[in-house]
Design a protein around this motif. Sequence first.
Motif, PDB file in Angstrom:
ATOM      1  N   LYS A 458    -103.942 115.126 110.611  1.00 16.44           N
ATOM      2  CA  LYS A 458    -103.874 113.755 111.114  1.00 16.44           C
ATOM      3  C   LYS A 458    -104.923 113.538 112.177  1.00 16.44           C
ATOM      4  CE  LYS A 458    -100.668 110.299 112.981  1.00 16.44           C
ATOM      5  NZ  LYS A 458     -99.290 110.016 113.448  1.00 16.44           N
ATOM      6  N   ASN A 459    -105.526 112.340 112.180  1.00 16.70           N
ATOM      7  CA  ASN A 459    -106.313 111.869 113.318  1.00 16.70           C
ATOM      8  C   ASN A 459    -105.985 110.392 113.512  1.00 16.70           C
ATOM      9  OD1 ASN A 459    -107.822 110.428 111.396  1.00 16.70           O
ATOM     10  ND2 ASN A 459    -109.568 111.837 111.452  1.00 16.70           N
ATOM     11  N   GLY A 460    -106.769 109.690 114.300  1.00 19.75           N
ATOM     12  CA  GLY A 460    -106.452 108.304 114.587  1.00 19.75           C
ATOM     13  C   GLY A 460    -106.670 107.350 113.430  1.00 19.75           C
ATOM     14  N   SER A 461    -107.253 107.824 112.349  1.00 11.98           N
ATOM     15  CA  SER A 461    -107.612 106.943 111.240  1.00 11.98           C
ATOM     16  C   SER A 461    -106.892 107.238 109.940  1.00 11.98           C
ATOM     17  CB  SER A 461    -109.122 107.024 110.978  1.00 11.98           C
ATOM     18  OG  SER A 461    -109.870 106.656 112.120  1.00 11.98           O
ATOM     19  N   ALA A 462    -106.372 108.465 109.768  1.00 14.67           N
ATOM     20  CA  ALA A 462    -105.786 108.843 108.485  1.00 14.67           C
ATOM     21  C   ALA A 462    -104.846 110.021 108.677  1.00 14.67           C
ATOM     22  CB  ALA A 462    -106.885 109.191 107.484  1.00 14.67           C
ATOM     23  N   ALA A 463    -104.123 110.362 107.626  1.00 17.46           N
ATOM     24  CA  ALA A 463    -103.208 111.499 107.664  1.00 17.46           C
ATOM     25  C   ALA A 463    -103.050 112.057 106.261  1.00 17.46           C
ATOM     26  CB  ALA A 463    -101.849 111.088 108.230  1.00 17.46           C
ATOM     27  N   VAL A 471     -97.998 118.609  95.706  1.00 16.25           N
ATOM     28  CA  VAL A 471     -98.878 117.436  95.741  1.00 16.25           C
ATOM     29  C   VAL A 471     -99.000 116.941  97.174  1.00 16.25           C
ATOM     30  CG1 VAL A 471     -99.294 115.089  94.901  1.00 16.25           C
ATOM     31  CG2 VAL A 471     -98.239 116.790  93.398  1.00 16.25           C
ATOM     32  N   ALA A 472    -100.215 116.691  97.623  1.00 18.78           N
ATOM     33  CA  ALA A 472    -100.476 116.128  98.944  1.00 18.78           C
ATOM     34  C   ALA A 472    -100.881 114.668  98.799  1.00 18.78           C
ATOM     35  CB  ALA A 472    -101.577 116.915  99.654  1.00 18.78           C
ATOM     36  N   CYS A 473    -100.577 113.893  99.816  1.00 21.07           N
ATOM     37  CA  CYS A 473    -100.889 112.459  99.795  1.00 21.07           C
ATOM     38  C   CYS A 473    -101.792 112.126 100.966  1.00 21.07           C
ATOM     39  CB  CYS A 473     -99.610 111.636  99.869  1.00 21.07           C
ATOM     40  SG  CYS A 473     -99.895 109.853  99.978  1.00 21.07           S
ATOM     41  N   PHE A 474    -102.973 111.570 100.662  1.00 20.60           N
ATOM     42  CA  PHE A 474    -103.915 111.138 101.693  1.00 20.60           C
ATOM     43  C   PHE A 474    -103.668 109.668 101.982  1.00 20.60           C
ATOM     44  CE2 PHE A 474    -107.970 109.501 103.270  1.00 20.60           C
ATOM     45  CZ  PHE A 474    -108.271 110.435 104.260  1.00 20.60           C
ATOM     46  N   GLU A 475    -103.430 109.365 103.267  1.00 22.95           N
ATOM     47  CA  GLU A 475    -103.092 108.002 103.694  1.00 22.95           C
ATOM     48  C   GLU A 475    -104.096 107.517 104.728  1.00 22.95           C
ATOM     49  OE1 GLU A 475     -99.455 105.780 106.119  1.00 22.95           O
ATOM     50  OE2 GLU A 475    -100.062 107.835 106.592  1.00 22.95           O
ATOM     51  N   ILE A 476    -104.698 106.372 104.481  1.00 23.91           N
ATOM     52  CA  ILE A 476    -105.544 105.725 105.483  1.00 23.91           C
ATOM     53  C   ILE A 476    -104.648 104.890 106.385  1.00 23.91           C
ATOM     54  CG2 ILE A 476    -107.553 104.262 105.872  1.00 23.91           C
ATOM     55  CD1 ILE A 476    -108.430 104.850 103.032  1.00 23.91           C
ATOM     56  N   PHE A 483    -112.461 102.002 105.913  1.00 22.85           N
ATOM     57  CA  PHE A 483    -113.052 103.327 106.074  1.00 22.85           C
ATOM     58  C   PHE A 483    -113.918 103.371 107.333  1.00 22.85           C
ATOM     59  CE2 PHE A 483    -111.976 103.327 101.632  1.00 22.85           C
ATOM     60  CZ  PHE A 483    -111.654 104.640 101.349  1.00 22.85           C
ATOM     61  N   ASP A 484    -113.629 104.339 108.185  1.00 23.26           N
ATOM     62  CA  ASP A 484    -114.495 104.603 109.326  1.00 23.26           C
ATOM     63  C   ASP A 484    -114.821 106.091 109.352  1.00 23.26           C
ATOM     64  OD1 ASP A 484    -112.220 105.853 110.301  1.00 23.26           O
ATOM     65  OD2 ASP A 484    -111.825 104.368 111.862  1.00 23.26           O
ATOM     66  N   GLU A 485    -115.485 106.531 110.381  1.00 24.01           N
ATOM     67  CA  GLU A 485    -115.893 107.929 110.463  1.00 24.01           C
ATOM     68  C   GLU A 485    -114.693 108.870 110.442  1.00 24.01           C
ATOM     69  OE1 GLU A 485    -118.601 110.836 113.388  1.00 24.01           O
ATOM     70  OE2 GLU A 485    -118.053 108.804 114.009  1.00 24.01           O
ATOM     71  N   GLY A 486    -113.600 108.449 111.107  1.00 23.09           N
ATOM     72  CA  GLY A 486    -112.405 109.283 111.141  1.00 23.09           C
ATOM     73  C   GLY A 486    -111.781 109.476 109.772  1.00 23.09           C
ATOM     74  N   VAL A 487    -111.773 108.428 108.961  1.00 18.78           N
ATOM     75  CA  VAL A 487    -111.220 108.530 107.604  1.00 18.78           C
ATOM     76  C   VAL A 487    -112.016 109.536 106.792  1.00 18.78           C
ATOM     77  CG1 VAL A 487    -110.808 107.307 105.441  1.00 18.78           C
ATOM     78  CG2 VAL A 487    -110.267 106.187 107.619  1.00 18.78           C
ATOM     79  N   LEU A 488    -113.348 109.416 106.835  1.00 20.48           N
ATOM     80  CA  LEU A 488    -114.197 110.298 106.033  1.00 20.48           C
ATOM     81  C   LEU A 488    -114.084 111.752 106.488  1.00 20.48           C
ATOM     82  CD1 LEU A 488    -117.363 108.038 105.724  1.00 20.48           C
ATOM     83  CD2 LEU A 488    -115.535 108.358 104.048  1.00 20.48           C
ATOM     84  N   LYS A 537    -126.641 107.852 108.234  1.00 16.17           N
ATOM     85  CA  LYS A 537    -125.723 108.990 108.248  1.00 16.17           C
ATOM     86  C   LYS A 537    -124.344 108.575 107.725  1.00 16.17           C
ATOM     87  CE  LYS A 537    -125.502 111.417 112.021  1.00 16.17           C
ATOM     88  NZ  LYS A 537    -125.539 111.732 113.478  1.00 16.17           N
ATOM     89  N   SER A 538    -123.913 107.359 108.060  1.00 13.12           N
ATOM     90  CA  SER A 538    -122.621 106.875 107.600  1.00 13.12           C
ATOM     91  C   SER A 538    -122.605 106.711 106.079  1.00 13.12           C
ATOM     92  CB  SER A 538    -122.288 105.545 108.275  1.00 13.12           C
ATOM     93  OG  SER A 538    -121.105 104.994 107.767  1.00 13.12           O
ATOM     94  N   ILE A 539    -123.703 106.169 105.522  1.00 15.41           N
ATOM     95  CA  ILE A 539    -123.773 106.012 104.074  1.00 15.41           C
ATOM     96  C   ILE A 539    -123.769 107.384 103.405  1.00 15.41           C
ATOM     97  CG2 ILE A 539    -125.153 105.133 102.154  1.00 15.41           C
ATOM     98  CD1 ILE A 539    -123.801 103.018 103.903  1.00 15.41           C
ATOM     99  N   ALA A 540    -124.551 108.307 103.944  1.00  8.28           N
ATOM    100  CA  ALA A 540    -124.616 109.649 103.367  1.00  8.28           C
ATOM    101  C   ALA A 540    -123.260 110.348 103.465  1.00  8.28           C
ATOM    102  CB  ALA A 540    -125.690 110.474 104.067  1.00  8.28           C
ATOM    103  N   ALA A 541    -122.544 110.130 104.583  1.00  3.94           N
ATOM    104  CA  ALA A 541    -121.236 110.762 104.761  1.00  3.94           C
ATOM    105  C   ALA A 541    -120.237 110.250 103.736  1.00  3.94           C
ATOM    106  CB  ALA A 541    -120.716 110.510 106.177  1.00  3.94           C
ATOM    107  N   GLY A 542    -120.259 108.955 103.474  1.00  4.65           N
ATOM    108  CA  GLY A 542    -119.363 108.388 102.466  1.00  4.65           C
ATOM    109  C   GLY A 542    -119.663 108.925 101.079  1.00  4.65           C
ATOM    110  N   GLN A 543    -120.945 109.006 100.750  1.00  4.83           N
ATOM    111  CA  GLN A 543    -121.325 109.563  99.454  1.00  4.83           C
ATOM    112  C   GLN A 543    -120.858 111.007  99.319  1.00  4.83           C
ATOM    113  OE1 GLN A 543    -125.577 108.992  99.280  1.00  4.83           O
ATOM    114  NE2 GLN A 543    -125.398 106.901  98.456  1.00  4.83           N
ATOM    115  N   ARG A 544    -121.085 111.786 100.366  1.00  2.00           N
ATOM    116  CA  ARG A 544    -120.705 113.200 100.338  1.00  2.00           C
ATOM    117  C   ARG A 544    -119.188 113.355 100.198  1.00  2.00           C
ATOM    118  NH1 ARG A 544    -123.111 114.285 104.557  1.00  2.00           N
ATOM    119  NH2 ARG A 544    -121.352 114.133 106.020  1.00  2.00           N
ATOM    120  N   SER A 545    -118.420 112.557 100.938  1.00  2.00           N
ATOM    121  CA  SER A 545    -116.960 112.657 100.884  1.00  2.00           C
ATOM    122  C   SER A 545    -116.425 112.268  99.506  1.00  2.00           C
ATOM    123  CB  SER A 545    -116.327 111.762 101.954  1.00  2.00           C
ATOM    124  OG  SER A 545    -116.631 112.222 103.252  1.00  2.00           O
ATOM    125  N   PHE A 546    -116.943 111.181  98.951  1.00  2.00           N
ATOM    126  CA  PHE A 546    -116.432 110.708  97.666  1.00  2.00           C
ATOM    127  C   PHE A 546    -116.807 111.661  96.541  1.00  2.00           C
ATOM    128  CE2 PHE A 546    -115.875 105.889  98.698  1.00  2.00           C
ATOM    129  CZ  PHE A 546    -115.060 106.241  99.771  1.00  2.00           C
TER     130      PHE A 546
END
Length: 772
Positions: A458-463, A471-476, A483-488, A537-546
Amino acid sequence: MVAPIRRVCVIGAGVMGAGIAAQVANAGVPVLLLDIVPAGAADRNALASAAVARMLKTDPAPFMSPDAAKLVEVGNTEDDLGRAADCDWIVEAVIERLDLKQVLYRRLAELHRPGTAVSSNTSTIPLQSLLGGLPDAFARDFLITHFFNPPRYMRLLEVVPGPTTDPALVERVSSFCDHVLGKSIVRCKDTPGFIANRIGTFWMQRGVNAAMDGGLTVDEADAVMGRPFGIPKTGVFGLLDLVGLDLMPHIDASMKALLSAEDAFVVNHRDNPMLTRMIGEGYTGRKGKGGFYRINRERGKVRESIGLVTGVYEPSVGAKLPEAASKDMRALVASDDKYGRYAWAVMGDVLGYAASLVPAISDDIAGIDAAMRLGFNWKQGPFEILDRLGPAAVAARLATDGKPVPELLRAVGDRSFYRAEGGEVQFFGTDGAYHTLERPEGVLRLDDVKRRSQPLLKNGSAALWDVGDGVACFEIATKMNSFDEGVLKLLDKSVSLVRDGFKAMVLYTDATNFSAGANLGQALFACNIAAWGEVEKSIAAGQRSFKGLKYAPFPVVGAPAGLALGGGCEILLHCDAIQAHAETYTGLVECGVGLLPGWGGCGEMIQRWASAPKMPRGPMPAVAKVFEAVSTAKVSKSAAEARAMRVLREGDGITFNRDRLLFDAKARALSLVDGYAPPPKPEFRLPGAAGRAGMTMAAQGFRAQGLATDHDMVVAGRLATVLSGGDADPVDAVSEDDMLKLERREFLALIKTAPTLERIEHTLTTGKPLRN
């Protein structure tokens, strides 16, 4: 033996009947829609045919897709009533007149097969009265199924069985409405107005009378009776306009005739000359010339509200409550100004009334709260509101005011109506004990998981949560689940944790909307200080995460409901499967704010269209489809439309009941575990310069028609560059990495332009797109 429901007949093609038929068709079930034969009509099926045609043009749409309308067969009650015998459930939705209903029932009793369910959609006539003089065999198959308008969007279904109704038949109809039509079932007793309308009409009655007594304007009353209590911003007067002012005298008369003279509804009822005059002059609400609110087009579409004392329309100026009162209902009812006095005058009476009706209208408080949440869109039901205000405090104030304190309110004392015990929700019963709130089989809510466990991450953006069975569940958990940096960052960590200890992952939230996409506010801030490196960097981070999600060594299932826009759509495109709620509104909408999809959405959509059945060969057909949808920021109006847009693939699932979505998504994820392997990396065959020219010409055609602005042309050109493969030759394969580089390059070029920044700022400020 009760027959399964494979075909439905709806009798009565008015707004409610037609809407019920549409929802049955939305679920893929054939339906026969009948109405009377109009006098002198050349087309004997004119009423039913007109209803279907009208619904195809209505907004919001009763049909989830045009194809659903093909499942509605029309007819009339003179020629075709016999065909109802071939149906497994017959729903009567004719005008609220007992004599007309009983004439129809006598005809149905002669032809209906034993075990075939027959139900009425009535909201005002007791079941006992409906069945008067009808055969016992018909009564065993009869019940009330009270839908709420519009049937597609309102989740509540009140089910009222009779004393002799076959319990197996009630369960069959309830199960069909739950699993197939997506309704939340609340069992009601055969009492006037059942649950939601019994309390809801009293709330509206008190809202109108107390506003007039307290000298509030329409705007002020709706401001008080809306958001502070978790009630839609329409409040009381806006809701009356929505449902139709002309319906209220009929409902009032019906309730008065059925209720005892001591009932609070009858005691507080009064004639309203202003309402009578408004109806007589055609001010019946939104369907008429206006109601308590109207749009004055002579003044340039100015919104006006009527003066409750003067009866004269004036510009609607809204109302601003004191800051504390606007956010805290306890502070609101405690304040000694006209807003606080009005809030207590209405809600104090309503909460007392609700408590006095248990167990008369419902065996427990949970059914009442569910009915008000689902039927009137309250965020909390009366007993949940009582817990917020404090039951003991409400009881004391009612006593001080000289008003009756219901026995249930006395019994709970200084305790609460709900409590959490051992990770379970319990409610206070009429026996003075607490009882566990049981979820129906197949219902899994993340809120329940949270009460029983701690997050895996968990952080301030997701859990990340463990929802059982590996099975795990990712929650924004950001505002609008953006989507922000914390979510990614947490998504990357979640992929690593699931890889080492779980079988699969689902992406899900109990919130109304899955995700509104990237956090534009953060992007705009970075642009305003020219932090272009951070944007890249934000665009690259989203691409990398997805892509990390896509190529994870375990299956991932996206489970969207509500809005899934921009980045919210892109993450779904990277899942192995999607299990969508029927009311999912998704699309790649970045062009609307002067951008283009930057997290892999372009390539994923090309893949989907290229592999679609019957798609012509060659690089251009799939690319043209993607260009059309993305450049126009098309959003599906349902999960069925999302499938037509290829966001959902043929094997993806649709869940109609929102409460069953997480359970279904988890089951889908587990079904993919055995033998799972990540998908291979794709190579694209793209049309190159010739294709780019074709897409540009299409955009110019829209420009010539006045449908595209100058900046739309710039955005379309950048999108065409990505979809055509940039400088690649059509004979060359374009890798996924090359596509991602193109997306980043063209995205950055657009976000540096002044018109795009103006669009982003305007959208953040107004919530509406800017056409520049």
